[in-house]
Structures are given as structure tokens and as C-alpha cells.
Write an enzyme that holds these catalytic residues in place. Structure first.
Site, PDB file in Angstrom:
ATOM      1  N   LYS A 164      45.881  43.059  34.369  1.00 22.28           N
ATOM      2  CA  LYS A 164      46.435  44.119  35.193  1.00 22.28           C
ATOM      3  C   LYS A 164      47.649  43.518  35.894  1.00 22.28           C
ATOM      4  O   LYS A 164      48.697  44.042  35.837  1.00 22.28           O
ATOM      5  CB  LYS A 164      45.475  44.421  36.338  1.00 22.28           C
ATOM      6  CG  LYS A 164      45.978  44.884  37.230  1.00 22.28           C
ATOM      7  CD  LYS A 164      44.877  45.224  38.484  1.00 22.28           C
ATOM      8  CE  LYS A 164      45.597  45.726  39.755  1.00 22.28           C
ATOM      9  NZ  LYS A 164      45.724  44.557  40.856  1.00 22.28           N
ATOM     10  N   ASN A 165      47.557  42.312  36.423  1.00 18.61           N
ATOM     11  CA  ASN A 165      48.632  41.905  37.446  1.00 18.61           C
ATOM     12  C   ASN A 165      49.816  41.545  36.739  1.00 18.61           C
ATOM     13  O   ASN A 165      51.096  41.278  37.149  1.00 18.61           O
ATOM     14  CB  ASN A 165      48.281  40.857  38.398  1.00 18.61           C
ATOM     15  CG  ASN A 165      47.427  41.478  39.602  1.00 18.61           C
ATOM     16  OD1 ASN A 165      47.207  42.692  39.744  1.00 18.61           O
ATOM     17  ND2 ASN A 165      46.498  40.690  40.248  1.00 18.61           N
TER      18      ASN A 165
ATOM     19  N   ARG B 199      50.520  48.763  44.938  1.00 18.20           N
ATOM     20  CA  ARG B 199      51.164  47.613  45.499  1.00 18.20           C
ATOM     21  C   ARG B 199      52.382  47.428  44.554  1.00 18.20           C
ATOM     22  O   ARG B 199      53.542  47.007  44.892  1.00 18.20           O
ATOM     23  CB  ARG B 199      50.487  46.469  45.622  1.00 18.20           C
ATOM     24  CG  ARG B 199      51.281  45.181  46.457  1.00 18.20           C
ATOM     25  CD  ARG B 199      50.806  45.042  47.704  1.00 18.20           C
ATOM     26  NE  ARG B 199      51.421  44.190  48.221  1.00 18.20           N
ATOM     27  CZ  ARG B 199      52.089  44.526  49.690  1.00 18.20           C
ATOM     28  NH1 ARG B 199      51.986  45.745  49.937  1.00 18.20           N
ATOM     29  NH2 ARG B 199      52.694  43.554  50.051  1.00 18.20           N
TER      30      ARG B 199
ATOM     31  N   CYS C 162      45.918  47.881  47.963  1.00 17.71           N
ATOM     32  CA  CYS C 162      44.783  47.613  48.542  1.00 17.71           C
ATOM     33  C   CYS C 162      45.134  47.114  49.966  1.00 17.71           C
ATOM     34  O   CYS C 162      45.870  46.254  50.054  1.00 17.71           O
ATOM     35  CB  CYS C 162      43.823  46.732  47.778  1.00 17.71           C
ATOM     36  SG  CYS C 162      42.990  47.172  46.331  1.00 17.71           S
TER      37      CYS C 162
ATOM     38  N   ARG D 266      50.403  42.655  54.313  1.00 19.61           N
ATOM     39  CA  ARG D 266      50.791  42.181  53.416  1.00 19.61           C
ATOM     40  C   ARG D 266      52.483  42.511  53.504  1.00 19.61           C
ATOM     41  O   ARG D 266      52.847  43.239  52.664  1.00 19.61           O
ATOM     42  CB  ARG D 266      50.351  43.029  52.146  1.00 19.61           C
ATOM     43  CG  ARG D 266      48.704  42.553  52.120  1.00 19.61           C
ATOM     44  CD  ARG D 266      47.948  43.379  50.797  1.00 19.61           C
ATOM     45  NE  ARG D 266      48.596  42.834  49.559  1.00 19.61           N
ATOM     46  CZ  ARG D 266      48.217  43.422  48.489  1.00 19.61           C
ATOM     47  NH1 ARG D 266      47.466  44.473  48.269  1.00 19.61           N
ATOM     48  NH2 ARG D 266      48.327  42.726  47.206  1.00 19.61           N
TER      49      ARG D 266
ATOM     50  N   ILE E 251      56.587  42.004  52.883  1.00 19.51           N
ATOM     51  CA  ILE E 251      57.441  41.778  51.552  1.00 19.51           C
ATOM     52  C   ILE E 251      58.611  41.265  52.099  1.00 19.51           C
ATOM     53  O   ILE E 251      59.725  41.401  51.324  1.00 19.51           O
ATOM     54  CB  ILE E 251      57.615  43.146  50.771  1.00 19.51           C
ATOM     55  CG1 ILE E 251      58.352  44.265  51.397  1.00 19.51           C
ATOM     56  CG2 ILE E 251      56.425  43.521  50.055  1.00 19.51           C
ATOM     57  CD1 ILE E 251      58.976  45.458  50.580  1.00 19.51           C
TER      58      ILE E 251
ATOM     59  N   ASP F 118      41.322  36.800  44.405  1.00 15.52           N
ATOM     60  CA  ASP F 118      40.748  37.925  43.884  1.00 15.52           C
ATOM     61  C   ASP F 118      39.396  37.934  43.103  1.00 15.52           C
ATOM     62  O   ASP F 118      38.844  38.538  42.914  1.00 15.52           O
ATOM     63  CB  ASP F 118      41.961  38.449  42.773  1.00 15.52           C
ATOM     64  CG  ASP F 118      43.122  38.729  43.118  1.00 15.52           C
ATOM     65  OD1 ASP F 118      43.394  39.199  44.405  1.00 15.52           O
ATOM     66  OD2 ASP F 118      44.012  38.794  42.289  1.00 15.52           O
TER      67      ASP F 118
ATOM     68  N   ARG G 234      41.517  51.504  39.470  1.00 13.62           N
ATOM     69  CA  ARG G 234      42.901  51.055  39.478  1.00 13.62           C
ATOM     70  C   ARG G 234      43.102  49.786  38.866  1.00 13.62           C
ATOM     71  O   ARG G 234      43.996  49.329  38.255  1.00 13.62           O
ATOM     72  CB  ARG G 234      43.347  50.912  41.018  1.00 13.62           C
ATOM     73  CG  ARG G 234      44.029  52.097  42.021  1.00 13.62           C
ATOM     74  CD  ARG G 234      44.464  51.588  43.236  1.00 13.62           C
ATOM     75  NE  ARG G 234      45.384  50.365  42.763  1.00 13.62           N
ATOM     76  CZ  ARG G 234      45.039  49.322  43.661  1.00 13.62           C
ATOM     77  NH1 ARG G 234      44.535  49.243  44.778  1.00 13.62           N
ATOM     78  NH2 ARG G 234      45.984  48.264  43.271  1.00 13.62           N
TER      79      ARG G 234
END
Ligand code: EPU
Length: 424
Positions: A23-24, A94, A118, A123, A125, A306, A398
Site C-alpha cells: 500500500k505505502n 494522507r 489516519c 502529522r 508536512i 504500523d 483503505r
């Protein structure tokens, strides 16, 4: 209509499961593809809602997106238009922030909403934006929208205060067309960063050092289409490995890169999990008594934040006191509150948790407060007596490709029912 996921716990699992594409990596590869002038074919696309949201953003940008079979995506940006990204799809995840780097790199201009994703505590940036500024861009933020622009991006030396995955990838994408050489120091080293650099290099970029803490990007004028296969999802793999440690009679987890999972596998070995590691799979058999362990989350190759939440669910079954220290997201402990509802004995402390085990878990109503909390709830549900009812499953959808189907094939009793009161 929303859905609730129900799991009848206590059934041992047996059989094989194949891990999907990461996914990432996927959520960065899709925006990266728009940097090409021709079609990019990506294979191994997981079936997750984040991919649907990114495809929606591509279509807004007039990029042709073709799904071929279950896991191929052909992305053709030949007729792309750099329109402002103010659609709700941007706030659903995100990773929509990767369009900042990609569009800034390609057009020298991007305007988009603040990304979502999430809630794991703050978080920011700021490191992404500082990186863009170092390349010569200006950043404006007004009423929930970023405008980032540059006449000409120019290579620069950028030191990241924190080795951020997102900032490393975003700066890499912005720098592929910058004039001259960009050097990212204290870059993050996650395998997904190597995957994105590999795609960009296949397209014609000149990126060296991905996977180390110094990445060098020599700007090029144009990038072309290519073919790319996504690496396996180490977090999905880790989740299924933890599921196996919790409930397997005998389970084989296929399509993994064990090296990506070293930190988890070594913790599970310490816990006494009965496993055999091969080149691209791991076999786990029932283990009698699990031992408590201490875990500190760290950037790769340390223990992945994670997997902290899924592992917590397993640690409720280990004999003794396990201590978790979270160094990436100090507030990533909502799953502990949900586990407590099921009977777990956990003290949440600042930046950490102490789990006293073993505890018997009981099925009840819980919420997937975020994606990996959802994975922890699934694991707890498989372990628990009775039926666990997981709300806000959209978080799970997701990021986990066909999790119900994969678990059902292993013998789990898992199903969904419509539900009216969830919060999406
Ligand atoms: N940070 C800053 N400023 C920034 C960027 C990050 O302070 O500009 C801080 C963060 O607040 C955090 C730390 O740096 O404390 C690390 O954040 P990072 O940027 O590495 O995280 P990310 O890129 O936003 C990705 C994954 C996350 C995963 C983290 C850490 C994606 C889309 N997301 O997030 O995955 O937890 O790296 O490994 O790749 C998940 O899959 O459930 C998930 C949340």
C-alpha cells in the site's frame, strides 16, 4: 450504507495466504506515474480504497486510468491538465500529498487541499514544504489549500531533521526535473522509497542511493512510460504473520521479503512463535505459550510503527509484562482503549503502553479508529470468545486488500452487515 465487520472468534486458522502489493509504495507510485509523458503500467495493485481515491484524483487531472484484470493499472498522463485539486478525494488519504511533489516537479505549480489520512496525533508536512522551498519553490497556505510554485526548480542539498518517508519521496519527485543535482541527507530508508526510486529510474530519472540515508537526484528533462511491479506489502505480511502467531494451526504466508520483516520476525522469535522462514514465505505453526517482549518503534529497519498496533493485540496473549514505546507517533494508542473494552489489561502511558498478559478477550462492539487499529481489532476478534463487531471498517478497507476473503479462506468466521450509525 456503512458496514460493520463481524468476527466469531476462537477458530484455528489453516492454509496459505498471498500478500498483495505494498500500500505505502502504491500510493506513491500512482502519483509518481504522472511525471511520465506516456503510459506507465503498474502490476500488483492492491484492492484498497486508497487506490480508488488516487484514481479519482488522476481522472480529475485528465489522466487516463485503465484497470486491467484484478491488479494491473495503466496510467496514461499524455493528455494531463494541471487543475487545482480541491476534491474531497484529496482529504480521504494522507498520500494525496505526493501530488504536491509530482505536479510541482512536472509543471512548477500545484494547488491542492490539505491531505487527510489516519489521525495518529499531529502529522505535520513542514519537512516536505521546506524541501520544496530549498528547490526554489514558494509555498502559500490559505483556507485549507496549499499553493506551491516555482519559475525553475534548482537542485539543492536538503537535510531532513527527521527521516520522514513522505518528505523523502515527495522531494525526490519534485527534484527529478530540477536543474542540476539534489542531495537529500538523513533520507528515510524504507523499502517503499526504493520502489518509488526504481519506478522513476525506469522512467528515465537519475536517482542514486535510495535505501540509504543519502539520496542523489540528477535532474533530467523528460521521463517516459514504463512497466513496474510493486514490492509485497511488509505491513500486510506482518499483520498476517501476527494473525498466524495468534491463531494458526499451520499457516503459510506467501509473497514476502523476509528481510523487510527482520525486526518483527526477531521479536516473534523472542516471544516463542513457532516459525520457519524461507526465501519468499514464512510458515507458522501453533505455539503453546507466548512470552512477553518489549518493543520500541523506529524508522526502518527498526520495528515499524504500523505493526505496533497489530502486535499489541497479540501481546495481550503473552505471559508477563510487555512494554511498548512509540517513537514515531506518540499518540498511536487508540487501539489500546478498544482492546481494553474486550478484556485486555493495558496501561496507556505517555508515548507508550504496558500490556499485562495473558488476558482472555471477549467479543464486543469496538471501532477501527484508524487503519492499523482496525488490524488490531481483527486480530483481537479472531482471538476472542464470542462475536466482535468492528465499526468504521472503511479505515481497514483503505489499506488491506480483501482481508475478509483472505481470512475466510483460512477458516475464519468473518462477515459484514449493513450499519447505520458509523461516522464516515
Ligand atoms: N514528520 C514531521 N514533519 C514532516 C513529516 C513528518 O514532523 O514534514 C514527523 C511525523 O509527524 C512523524 C515522523 O516524522 O512523527 C515520521 O513521519 P513520516 O513522514 O515518515 O510518515 P508518513 O510519510 O506521513 C508513512 C506511512 C505511514 C507510516 C509512516 C512511518 C504512507 C502513506 N504512510 O507516513 O503509514 O506510519 O510512514 O513509517 O506511506 C499506515 O500505513 O498505517 C501509515 C500510517
Amino acid at each position: 450504507m456503512h458496514e460493520v465487520m463481524k468476527i466469531e472468534g476462537g477458530h484455528q486458522l489453516e492454509g496459505e495466504v498471498t500478500i498483495s502489493g505494498a500500500k505505502n509504495a502504491t500510493v506513491a507510485l500512482i502519483p509518481a506515474a504522472v511525471l511520465a509523458n506516456g503510459p506507465v503500467t503498474i502490476v500488483g495493485i492492491p484492492q484498497i480504497a486508497d487506490v480508488d481515491s488516487l484514481s479519482q484524483i488522476l481522472r480529475i487531472l485528465n489522466v487516463e486510468v485503465t484497470e486491467v484484470g484484478a491488479d494491473h493499472l495503466i496510467i496514461n498522463p499524455a493528455n494531463m491538465k494541471n487543475v487545482d485539486l480541491e476534491d474531497d478525494a484529496v482529504t480521504k488519504l494522507r498520500a494525496s500529498y505526493y501530488f504536491m511533489g509530482a505536479l510541482l516537479g512536472k509543471y512548477g505549480y500545484v494547488r491542492m487541499k490539505m491531505p487527510g489520512g489516519c489521525y495518529l496525533g499531529p502529522r505535520p508536512i513542514d519537512l516536505h514544504l521546506k524541501g520544496f522551498e530549498a528547490l526554489g519553490a514558494t509555498v502559500e497556505y490559505e483556507r485549507g489549500c496549499y499553493t506551491i510554485k516555482a519559475e525553475q526548480l534548482t537542485g539543492a542539498k536538503i537535510f531532513l531533521d527527521i527521516a520522514s518517508v513522505g518528505a523523502t519521496i515527495n522531494i525526490m519527485m519534485a527534484a527529478v526535473h530540477a536543474r542540476g543535482r539534489t542531495i537529500i541527507e538523513n533520507a528515510a530508508k524504507e523499502p517503499e522509497i526504493i520502489d518509488v526510486a526504481t519506478l522513476l529510474n525506469k522512467m528515465g530519472a537519475k536517482i542514486r542511493g535510495a535505501g540509504t540515508n543519502v539520496i542523489t537526484i540528477n535532474g533530467v528533462n523528460s521521463l517516459s512510460g514504463c512497466f513496474h511491479e510493486i514490492i509485497p506489502d511488509r505491513i500486510e505480511a506482518g499483520t498476517f504473520i501476527i494473525i498466524a502467531a495468534a491463531m494458526a494451526k499451520k499457516m503459510v504466508i506467501n509473497n514476502i521479503i523476509p528481510q523487510h520483516l527482520d525486526a518483527l520476525l526477531s521479536k516473534l522469535q523472542d516471544m516463542g512463535v513457532n516459525m520457519k522462514i524461507d526465501v519468499d514465505k514464512v510458515t507458522i505453526e501453533h505455539s503453546d505459550a507466548l512470552k512477553a517482549v518489549d518493543v520500541t518503534t523506529r524508522p526502518y529497519p527498526g520495528f515499524a510503527t504500523d505493526l505496533q498496533q497489530p502486535l499489541t493485540a497479540l501481546l495481550t496473549q503473552a505471559e508477563g509484562e510487555s512494554r511498548i514505546k512509540e517513537t514515531i507517533y506518540a499518540e498511536r494508542f487508540k487501539h489500546c482503549i478498544e482492546l481494553q473494552r474486550m478484556g485486555a489489561d493495558i496501561d496507556v502511558i505517555p508515548g507508550g503502553a504496558i500490556i499485562h498478559g495473558p488476558s482472555r478477550l471477549y467479543g464486543t462492539r469496538v471501532a477501527a479508529t484508524d487503519l492499523r487499529c482496525g488490524a488490531a481489532m481483527v486480530i483481537a476478534g479472531l482471538l476472542a470468545d464470542g462475536v466482535t463487531e468492528i465499526h468504521n471498517v472503511y479505515h481497514i478497507d483503505r489499506g488491506y486488500s480483501e482481508i475478509d476473503k483472505k481470512l475466510e479462506a483460512l477458516g475464519a468466521k468473518i462477515w459484514r452487515e449493513p450499519c447505520e450509525d458509523d461516522d464516515e
